[in-house]
Scaffold this motif. Structure first.
Motif, PDB file in Angstrom:
ATOM      1  N   ILE A 101      17.927  18.714  60.154  1.00  0.00           N
ATOM      2  CA  ILE A 101      16.716  19.805  60.181  1.00  0.00           C
ATOM      3  C   ILE A 101      17.203  20.560  59.240  1.00  0.00           C
ATOM      4  O   ILE A 101      16.531  21.495  58.492  1.00  0.00           O
ATOM      5  CB  ILE A 101      16.653  20.537  61.952  1.00  0.00           C
ATOM      6  N   TYR A 102      18.651  21.220  59.296  1.00  0.00           N
ATOM      7  CA  TYR A 102      19.125  22.070  58.438  1.00  0.00           C
ATOM      8  C   TYR A 102      18.938  21.496  56.910  1.00  0.00           C
ATOM      9  O   TYR A 102      18.805  22.367  55.805  1.00  0.00           O
ATOM     10  CB  TYR A 102      20.563  22.277  58.750  1.00  0.00           C
ATOM     11  N   ARG A 103      19.144  20.026  56.718  1.00  0.00           N
ATOM     12  CA  ARG A 103      18.791  19.819  55.171  1.00  0.00           C
ATOM     13  C   ARG A 103      17.576  20.026  55.010  1.00  0.00           C
ATOM     14  O   ARG A 103      17.353  20.228  53.610  1.00  0.00           O
ATOM     15  CB  ARG A 103      19.123  18.141  55.361  1.00  0.00           C
ATOM     16  N   ALA A 104      16.622  19.999  55.746  1.00  0.00           N
ATOM     17  CA  ALA A 104      15.252  20.096  55.653  1.00  0.00           C
ATOM     18  C   ALA A 104      14.974  21.649  55.123  1.00  0.00           C
ATOM     19  O   ALA A 104      14.046  21.942  54.287  1.00  0.00           O
ATOM     20  CB  ALA A 104      14.293  19.842  56.604  1.00  0.00           C
ATOM     21  N   ARG A 105      15.746  22.605  55.660  1.00  0.00           N
ATOM     22  CA  ARG A 105      15.744  23.831  55.171  1.00  0.00           C
ATOM     23  C   ARG A 105      15.982  24.186  53.773  1.00  0.00           C
ATOM     24  O   ARG A 105      15.632  25.195  53.132  1.00  0.00           O
ATOM     25  CB  ARG A 105      16.462  24.806  56.049  1.00  0.00           C
ATOM     26  N   SER A 106      16.629  23.408  53.049  1.00  0.00           N
ATOM     27  CA  SER A 106      17.005  23.323  51.624  1.00  0.00           C
ATOM     28  C   SER A 106      16.123  23.014  50.594  1.00  0.00           C
ATOM     29  O   SER A 106      16.055  23.150  49.585  1.00  0.00           O
ATOM     30  CB  SER A 106      18.335  22.949  51.390  1.00  0.00           C
ATOM     31  N   LEU A 107      15.122  22.341  51.025  1.00  0.00           N
ATOM     32  CA  LEU A 107      13.995  21.490  50.462  1.00  0.00           C
ATOM     33  C   LEU A 107      12.843  22.766  49.929  1.00  0.00           C
ATOM     34  O   LEU A 107      12.184  23.315  51.014  1.00  0.00           O
ATOM     35  CB  LEU A 107      13.330  20.490  51.101  1.00  0.00           C
ATOM     36  N   LYS A 108      12.638  23.000  49.165  1.00  0.00           N
ATOM     37  CA  LYS A 108      11.507  23.791  48.275  1.00  0.00           C
ATOM     38  C   LYS A 108      10.166  23.250  48.137  1.00  0.00           C
ATOM     39  O   LYS A 108      10.309  22.029  47.634  1.00  0.00           O
ATOM     40  CB  LYS A 108      12.095  24.750  47.430  1.00  0.00           C
ATOM     41  N   ASN A 109       8.997  24.007  48.362  1.00  0.00           N
ATOM     42  CA  ASN A 109       7.741  23.467  48.139  1.00  0.00           C
ATOM     43  C   ASN A 109       7.752  23.076  46.410  1.00  0.00           C
ATOM     44  O   ASN A 109       8.274  24.101  45.667  1.00  0.00           O
ATOM     45  CB  ASN A 109       6.851  24.302  48.552  1.00  0.00           C
ATOM     46  N   GLY A 110       7.278  22.027  46.154  1.00  0.00           N
ATOM     47  CA  GLY A 110       7.125  21.706  44.916  1.00  0.00           C
ATOM     48  C   GLY A 110       8.379  20.902  43.980  1.00  0.00           C
ATOM     49  O   GLY A 110       8.235  20.422  42.866  1.00  0.00           O
ATOM     50  N   ALA A 111       9.219  20.766  44.919  1.00  0.00           N
ATOM     51  CA  ALA A 111      10.637  20.203  44.275  1.00  0.00           C
ATOM     52  C   ALA A 111      10.363  18.838  44.222  1.00  0.00           C
ATOM     53  O   ALA A 111      10.102  18.017  45.322  1.00  0.00           O
ATOM     54  CB  ALA A 111      11.709  20.640  45.347  1.00  0.00           C
ATOM     55  N   PRO A 112      10.796  18.075  43.230  1.00  0.00           N
ATOM     56  CA  PRO A 112      10.595  16.729  42.899  1.00  0.00           C
ATOM     57  C   PRO A 112      11.809  15.994  43.938  1.00  0.00           C
ATOM     58  O   PRO A 112      12.798  16.204  43.831  1.00  0.00           O
ATOM     59  CB  PRO A 112      10.778  16.388  41.544  1.00  0.00           C
ATOM     60  N   VAL A 113      11.316  14.987  44.594  1.00  0.00           N
ATOM     61  CA  VAL A 113      12.376  14.247  45.653  1.00  0.00           C
ATOM     62  C   VAL A 113      12.186  12.741  45.469  1.00  0.00           C
ATOM     63  O   VAL A 113      11.102  12.125  44.879  1.00  0.00           O
ATOM     64  CB  VAL A 113      12.299  14.741  47.095  1.00  0.00           C
ATOM     65  N   ILE A 114      13.077  11.935  45.795  1.00  0.00           N
ATOM     66  CA  ILE A 114      13.232  10.726  45.847  1.00  0.00           C
ATOM     67  C   ILE A 114      13.530  10.310  47.501  1.00  0.00           C
ATOM     68  O   ILE A 114      14.435  10.789  47.966  1.00  0.00           O
ATOM     69  CB  ILE A 114      14.421   9.957  45.148  1.00  0.00           C
ATOM     70  N   ILE A 115      12.371   9.479  48.073  1.00  0.00           N
ATOM     71  CA  ILE A 115      12.460   9.384  49.442  1.00  0.00           C
ATOM     72  C   ILE A 115      12.628   7.714  49.773  1.00  0.00           C
ATOM     73  O   ILE A 115      11.833   6.986  48.898  1.00  0.00           O
ATOM     74  CB  ILE A 115      11.231   9.785  50.300  1.00  0.00           C
ATOM     75  N   SER A 116      13.608   7.357  50.693  1.00  0.00           N
ATOM     76  CA  SER A 116      13.874   5.841  51.021  1.00  0.00           C
ATOM     77  C   SER A 116      13.375   5.926  52.399  1.00  0.00           C
ATOM     78  O   SER A 116      13.879   6.816  53.407  1.00  0.00           O
ATOM     79  CB  SER A 116      15.051   5.493  50.460  1.00  0.00           C
ATOM     80  N   GLY A 117      13.005   4.768  53.050  1.00  0.00           N
ATOM     81  CA  GLY A 117      12.732   4.626  54.469  1.00  0.00           C
ATOM     82  C   GLY A 117      11.598   3.331  54.431  1.00  0.00           C
ATOM     83  O   GLY A 117      11.104   2.931  53.816  1.00  0.00           O
ATOM     84  N   LYS A 118      11.466   3.277  55.985  1.00  0.00           N
ATOM     85  CA  LYS A 118      10.408   2.165  56.412  1.00  0.00           C
ATOM     86  C   LYS A 118       9.100   2.978  56.426  1.00  0.00           C
ATOM     87  O   LYS A 118       9.244   4.008  57.225  1.00  0.00           O
ATOM     88  CB  LYS A 118      10.781   1.727  57.886  1.00  0.00           C
ATOM     89  N   ILE A 119       8.077   2.407  55.904  1.00  0.00           N
ATOM     90  CA  ILE A 119       6.942   3.178  55.963  1.00  0.00           C
ATOM     91  C   ILE A 119       5.787   2.461  57.205  1.00  0.00           C
ATOM     92  O   ILE A 119       5.869   1.245  57.427  1.00  0.00           O
ATOM     93  CB  ILE A 119       6.018   2.512  54.677  1.00  0.00           C
ATOM     94  N   GLN A 120       5.312   3.413  58.062  1.00  0.00           N
ATOM     95  CA  GLN A 120       4.503   3.218  59.234  1.00  0.00           C
ATOM     96  C   GLN A 120       3.240   3.809  59.107  1.00  0.00           C
ATOM     97  O   GLN A 120       3.126   4.856  58.555  1.00  0.00           O
ATOM     98  CB  GLN A 120       5.276   3.475  60.503  1.00  0.00           C
TER      99      GLN A 120
END
Length: 685
Positions: A101-120
């Motif tokens: 949750i604290y990691r999420a607070r550092s994410l800014k709208n519009g920031a480019p990201v790489i996401i990995s995970g299982k898709i459901q």
């Protein structure tokens, strides 16, 4: 540069960075080069998918930008962050828990990201579970195939990529020592170790990556097989074993005293063990049998055979509760036959301990049953010829060796487990042991009825628990976690226990059991449950081994999709031990076809070995070993099911190498001086 040098000797790694790398298990340069990207985690700019093209049920990596970040609370009051990401084709949602949750607070709208995970499938958009989010860092390359590593603390992808890339260049210039004999490299067309390491981290193309993985996966399996065969050979050559005479009157008396006959599978297994014990070569046998298949009585036969030959036997169990249960079983069967049996655990009084040790050292005591307390230095046998360990996967190689060394000769060793291990996996995990299987259950046991439910049916399931308790029965409730996790959206044992105590368990004696409790606390809780004082046990998987409560007729498993099939079967084996019909309720919030397929197998199959094989197909081998439990290294790349051809090739090559003293000395020298130390235990312990 040597691979055994500390990582702190590399340029750009100071004391702070070295400490952060140590948290990842990286202390030596060899550890750094063997710290491969997470399985299948590479960013291939040539194959990046858009959100609309992501496939359900698969772990995938995609690029997007942050659309919104919101902190919320669930209906149960649990805090989480909802991160929405988007690209030109659509949106995806990511749920983060705990410290993320604290990691999420550092994410800014519009920031480019790489996401990995299982898709459901999600309610409004595709959902990403078991997700990691990495922001683009300044200097990130935008082409080729880039590795994605597991991180901790303040380490970043770009730092780890740069330091590994630079180290690979230095290693290539200084020469990466080869760990495979030239003959094996040539005959099997394996690429060299330096090229393999480079293409595992920064593959030039996927064909070279596949060649690198094949070579390094073979290397893991080959070195492990060499080590296990060497370990087995060393033990057998070390000293003369005990040659027991043919079975005689005492074993006949035991057979007549039993209120049942052995099954065909038990008879076959006993003949194998009997033949082993009558040979002068030390027995090293693994006995696998499903929960309730009757492994203990086979151990009793073996111990009695040792006693009637004038020797002593030791029986070691992983918990005090299980040791006490074995003692009660053996004492009731053997004391009437004149066999002296004692129990030694950490809880034994000083006076009792002193008495036992005196009888043991002068040969008055025939069989000693206990926990790790048997390994202590002052536990001295006069003439130990047989060592039995129950639930072998709970003991390490060094612990087993510690008990075996308590005699002048080489005692016979019988290790037992109810954890269903497929034969292919047993070849690897227990390559130094002969393997026996008991796949036949004693007649008269009622099959456990297993049912699957989604979270919407949780209330109905717990109302069923209350009904079982009112009928005089007991129940287990198992959770995958002790406390809430930042990575898993699953109920923890702690929060579920608090919820249930204010609802369904308000008037029912219950307790919370998990691995962080002190041993004395765990033993007290289990004793109360065994005696019937407690009616419900809310627990983690600490109850999967060594609990025998015939009155327990219900098991509820929360987050069942988080467990392997073999582990679910092992847990399920805690019930169905009495005269009453037993039920296992699996609760899952996963509705993917893969999760449904896995759990549905539990409702139709009661064969632990079949389930274990299916688990390998569906989940892969994962972390099989773990130095803390086995004294063997984890497999970083090899997968026992998908790499079955490599496993058999590795065994064949190892069998040739083990008989070539020059080749073995080369391998041992290479491991000792230039390779990371994950294989040191089996070669040099």
């Amino acid at each position: 540069m040597l691979l055994t040098d500390p990582v702190g000797t590399l340029k750009g790694i100071g004391e702070k960075r070295a400490g952060q790398l140590k948290q990842l298990g990286i202390e030596k340069i060899g550890d750094l080069l063997s710290y491969f990207p997470r399985q299948g985690h590479y960013l291939d700019y040539g194959k990046t998918k858009e959100i609309a093209a992501l496939e359900f049920g698969k772990r995938q990596i995609f690029q997007a930008e942050i659309s919104s970040v919101q902190e919320k609370r669930s209906l149960r009051g649990r805090r989480y962050a909802l991160v929405r990401v988007r690209d030109r084709t659509g949106y995806a949602e990511i749920y983060l828990f705990g410290s993320q949750i604290y990691r999420a607070r550092s994410l800014k709208n519009g920031a480019p990201v790489i996401i990995s995970g299982k898709i459901q499938p999600g309610k409004t958009a595709k959902m990403v579970v078991e997700a990691t989010i990495d922001t683009y860092e300044e200097g990130t390359e935008k082409s080729g195939i880039l590795p994605i590593y597991s991180l901790s603390g303040q380490l970043t992808q770009i730092f780890l990529r740069n330091i590994i890339k630079n180290t690979l260049v230095i290693a290539k210039d200084s020469g990466v020592p080869e760990t495979l004999p030239q003959k094996i490299l040539k005959e099997n067309a394996f690429i060299g170790r330096a090229e393999a390491l480079a293409n595992m981290h920064f593959p030039s193309n996927w064909k070279l990556h596949a060649a690198a993985r094949r070579r390094l996966a073979f290397e893991e399996l080959y070195l492990m097989q060499c080590g296990l065969m060497y370990h087995r050979q060393k033990i057998k050559l070390k000293s003369q074993g005990f040659k027991h005479a043919a079975s005689s009157k005492l074993l006949q008396k035991l057979s007549r005293a039993l209120p049942f006959s052995l099954t065909n599978a038990q008879e076959k297994t006993w003949r194998q063990i009997e033949n082993d014990m009558e040979d002068s070569t030390p027995m090293h046998r693994l006995l696998q049998g499903d929960v309730g298949s009757g492994k203990t009585i086979i151990a009793v036969f073996a111990l009695v055979k040792a006693v009637e030959n004038g020797f002593q036997g030791a029986f070691m169990a992983p918990t005090e509760i299980l040791a006490k249960q074995h003692f009660e079983t053996l004492a009731s069967l053997l004391m009437p036959l004149g066999v002296d049996v004692e129990l030694l655990t950490g809880g034994s009084s000083l006076a009792k301990r002193k008495e036992i040790l005196k009888k043991l050292s002068n040969g008055e005591l025939d069989i000693l049953i206990g926990t790790h307390a048997l390994l202590q230095k002052d536990v001295v046998f006069k003439n130990l010829s047989l060592v039995v360990t129950d639930e072998q996967h709970r003991f390490g190689v060094r612990q087993r060796a510690g008990l075996v060394q308590k005699t002048t000769g080489a005692p016979d060793t019988l290790v037992m487990t109810a954890t269903p291990i497929p034969r292919t996996m047993a070849l690897t995990v227990y390559g130094d042991l002969d393997v026996s299987f008991i796949k036949e259950l004693p007649p008269g046991r009622k099959p456990i009825v297993t049912l699957c439910y989604n979270e919407e049916k949780r209330k109905d399931v717990y109302q069923g628990l209350v009904r079982q308790v009112k009928l005089g029965r007991q129940a287990y409730v198992v959770c995958p976690l002790i406390e809430e996790s930042e990575k898993m959206n699953a109920l923890s044992a702690t929060e579920l226990y608090e919820m249930l105590k204010h609802d369904f368990l308000r008037d029912i004696p219950a307790a919370l059991l998990h691995g962080r409790l002190k041993q004395a606390e765990k033993d007290a809780i289990m004793a109360d449950f065994v005696s019937g004082k407690l009616k419900v046990l809310v627990s983690t998987t600490v109850i999967e081994v060594g609990v025998n409560v015939p009155n327990a007729s219900l098991m509820i498993v929360e987050g069942a999709d988080r467990f392997g099939l073999a582990q679910l079967h092992q847990l399920r084996g805690r019930i169905g031990r009495g005269e009453h019909q037993s039920y296992c309720a699996l609760i899952s919030n996963m509705n993917t076809p893969q999760a449904t397929e896995r759990l549905s197998l539990m409702t139709t199959c009661n064969d632990g070995f079949s389930l274990a094989e299916e688990d390998l197909k569906l989940r892969g081998s994962g972390e099989l070993f773990g130095t803390r439990q086995h004294g063997l290294p984890d497999l970083r790349l090899a997968d026992i099911f998908s790499d079955l051809d490599l496993l058999f090739l590795a065994r064949d090559c190892a069998a040739q190498t083990i008989n070539d003293s020059e080749a073995m000395e080369e391998i041992k020298a290479s491991i000792k001086s230039s390779y990371d130390d994950k294989f040191s235990t089996i070669f040099f312990s």
